[in-house]
Design an enzyme around this catalytic site. Structure first.
Site, mmCIF file in Angstrom:
data_model
loop_
_atom_site.group_PDB
_atom_site.id
_atom_site.type_symbol
_atom_site.label_atom_id
_atom_site.label_comp_id
_atom_site.label_asym_id
_atom_site.label_seq_id
_atom_site.Cartn_x
_atom_site.Cartn_y
_atom_site.Cartn_z
ATOM 1 C CG ASP A 129 -19.611 -2.237 19.164
ATOM 2 O OD1 ASP A 129 -19.829 -2.599 19.847
ATOM 3 O OD2 ASP A 129 -20.849 -1.917 17.353
ATOM 4 N NE ARG A 153 -27.217 -1.324 14.139
ATOM 5 C CZ ARG A 153 -28.429 -1.657 15.547
ATOM 6 N NH1 ARG A 153 -29.383 -0.639 14.860
ATOM 7 N NH2 ARG A 153 -29.111 -2.155 16.155
ATOM 8 C CG ASP A 154 -22.736 -2.127 13.197
ATOM 9 O OD1 ASP A 154 -23.047 -0.840 13.220
ATOM 10 O OD2 ASP A 154 -23.656 -2.964 13.525
ATOM 11 C CG PHE A 182 -23.921 3.687 15.131
ATOM 12 C CD1 PHE A 182 -23.929 4.682 16.128
ATOM 13 C CD2 PHE A 182 -25.427 2.827 15.449
ATOM 14 C CE1 PHE A 182 -25.386 4.877 17.146
ATOM 15 C CE2 PHE A 182 -26.564 3.637 16.401
ATOM 16 C CZ PHE A 182 -26.275 4.159 17.635
ATOM 17 C CB SER A 183 -19.921 -0.341 14.364
ATOM 18 O OG SER A 183 -20.036 -0.293 16.238
#
Ligand code: FRU
Length: 438
Positions: free
Chosen positions: A17, A134-135, A73-74
């Site tokens: 990503d 998340r994200d 993470f993203s």
């Protein structure tokens, strides 16, 4: 295998990503999910590249590496114009998922756009007992004078608000009602776009993980309203509206601080991302796409344009002679009525596309290397203006096609033995090209 000329790739090893896309101090910054020591996903870091034209990318050192609270993470990045967080006026604040024992959100800040420091109060949004959490996409909501975050929480989205990027309070949820696709929700983005009649709408992008969807990971579009707390879908759909009708456009998010709204996506698919036959690096981003909303018989639909900063890297348009095309550049195909075209090489490998009876299609079944049982595909998309030109972005390892005045997009990786260097057409059509200047 060739490295793309103007698509963003990591210098070495794996990426997925795009993260923290931001136009900051006159440069486009793109961070990305990166495993700096391997050709497949691993302990994720934020890799970093920047550009002044969205075509030439300068690689920076890894920006954010795993910490005690987890791997990175993203997420997203914002410019703190008013110094609400106290890291400095105009500081860049990155917000990401700390993926450790569970998933929680953290922030890090930078005043030079290259070196980041973790905030000592992390996580700023702890895990509420949800596995996939998340994200975070952070943005400033000017009418309310506060920051917002939209993040994926299993089969729905959660919204949070904050005065300072550090203290967050939950303000709403969206889903699973309205969702017409399978898979876990990932990488949301939410932003206003003005339609062709001058009215503003909020567009929500949600990437839907590979499970339960035969085409693998793809991104769904919702149109609605946002009041600083929660999103309400105002345009109901009967079938899934995808951001892209090809196989290789995932986790796309928009640049913070840039109008018109412009996105980059990961040009791959979780079904076979770890099998793409490239050496030294694996994974790449799509070309940048500026977004607009236009009315169609089925409601408002996003349409894409290539941003001017990016287009400036290509020569003036010239007619294609005797079907000979440059290996990387832009093609415009103007046609009368239905047509079928094939990008080909001397080996007889070909990437086919065309329009028939109001349906646009692409077909990569004979495009080159076949890397997975679902890789050979013919995909379609309804086009509302079948007569409109096609625009094709051609670079090593892939093709991006835009039909229907930019509404119908197909992003497709392909791995021919040698680059496509000719185009053959059935039907009445003329092709023009713009070469990449390099
Ligand atoms: C989407 C995704 C995100 C996650 C990241 C991990 O492709 O699964 O949800 O943050 O990749 O690399």
């Amino acid at each position: 295998m060739n490295r793309p000329a103007f698509h963003l790739t990591p210098e070495k090893n794996w990426c997925n990503d795009p993260n923290g896309l931001i136009f900051w101090n006159g440069r486009y910054h793109a961070f990305y999910q990166h495993h700096p020591y391997g050709m497949a996903g691993g302990p994720m870091h934020w890799g970093h590249a920047s550009s002044t034209d969205l075509a030439h990318w300068h690689t920076h050192p890894v920006a954010i590496a795993p910490c005690d609270l987890g791997v990175i993470f993203s997420g997203s990045a914002v410019e703190d114009v008013q110094n609400s967080a106290g890291f400095g006026k105009g500081a860049m604040i990155a917000m990401f998922t700390l993926h450790g024992e569970n998933e929680a959100q953290g922030i890090a800040w930078s005043t030079d756009g290259e070196h980041f420091e973790f905030y000592e109060g992390n996580p700023v949004i702890p895990n509420p007992g949800i596995r996939d959490f998340r994200d975070p996409k952070a943005f400033y909501y000017a009418p309310g004078g506060h920051w917002c975050v939209v993040l994926a929480a299993g089969d729905r989205l959660h919204f949070y608000k904050s005065p300072d990027m550090k203290h967050w309070e939950k303000s709403g949820e969206f889903g699973p009602e309205g969702n017409l696709a399978g898979g876990v929700w990932e990488c949301p983005d939410l932003f206003p776009v003005t339609d062709d009649k001058g009215q503003s709408h909020w567009v929500l992008l949600v990437s839907m993980g590979a499970d339960g969807c035969s085409k693998g990971s793809r991104t769904q579009v919702f149109v609605g309203d946002f009041d600083g707390n929660r999103f309400v879908q105002t345009q109901k759909e009967e079938e899934v509206v995808w951001l892209d009708w090809g196989m290789d456009n995932y986790a796309g998010v928009s640049f913070s601080g840039l109008e018109p709204r412009t996105i980059l996506s990961w040009m791959s698919n979780w079904l076979y991302a770890d099998k793409t036959p490239t050496q030294d690096f694996r994974g790449q981003m799509t070309a940048p796409r500026a977004l607009a909303l236009t009315e169609t018989p089925k409601g408002l639909r996003l349409s894409y344009r290539l941003p001017q900063a990016f287009l400036n890297n290509f020569s003036l348009e010239k007619p294609v002679e005797a079907g000979a095309i440059a290996e990387c550049g832009l093609l415009r195909l103007a046609h009368q009525g239905d047509f079928e075209a094939a990008l080909q090489n001397a080996q007889g490998e070909q990437f086919v596309f065309g329009v028939k009876d109001g349906v646009g299609y692409v077909d990569r079944t004979r495009s080159g290397k076949d890397i997975h049982p679902v890789f050979a595909q013919r995909l379609t998309c309804e086009v509302f203006r079948p007569e409109s030109d096609w625009l094709i972005v051609l670079d090593a390892n892939g093709v991006e096609l835009f039909a229907d005045e930019g509404r119908a997009a197909f992003t497709m990786l392909c791995f021919p033995e040698t680059p496509y260097d000719r185009i053959q057409i059935q039907g009445r059509a003329q092709v023009f090209q713009r070469q990449y200047w390099g």
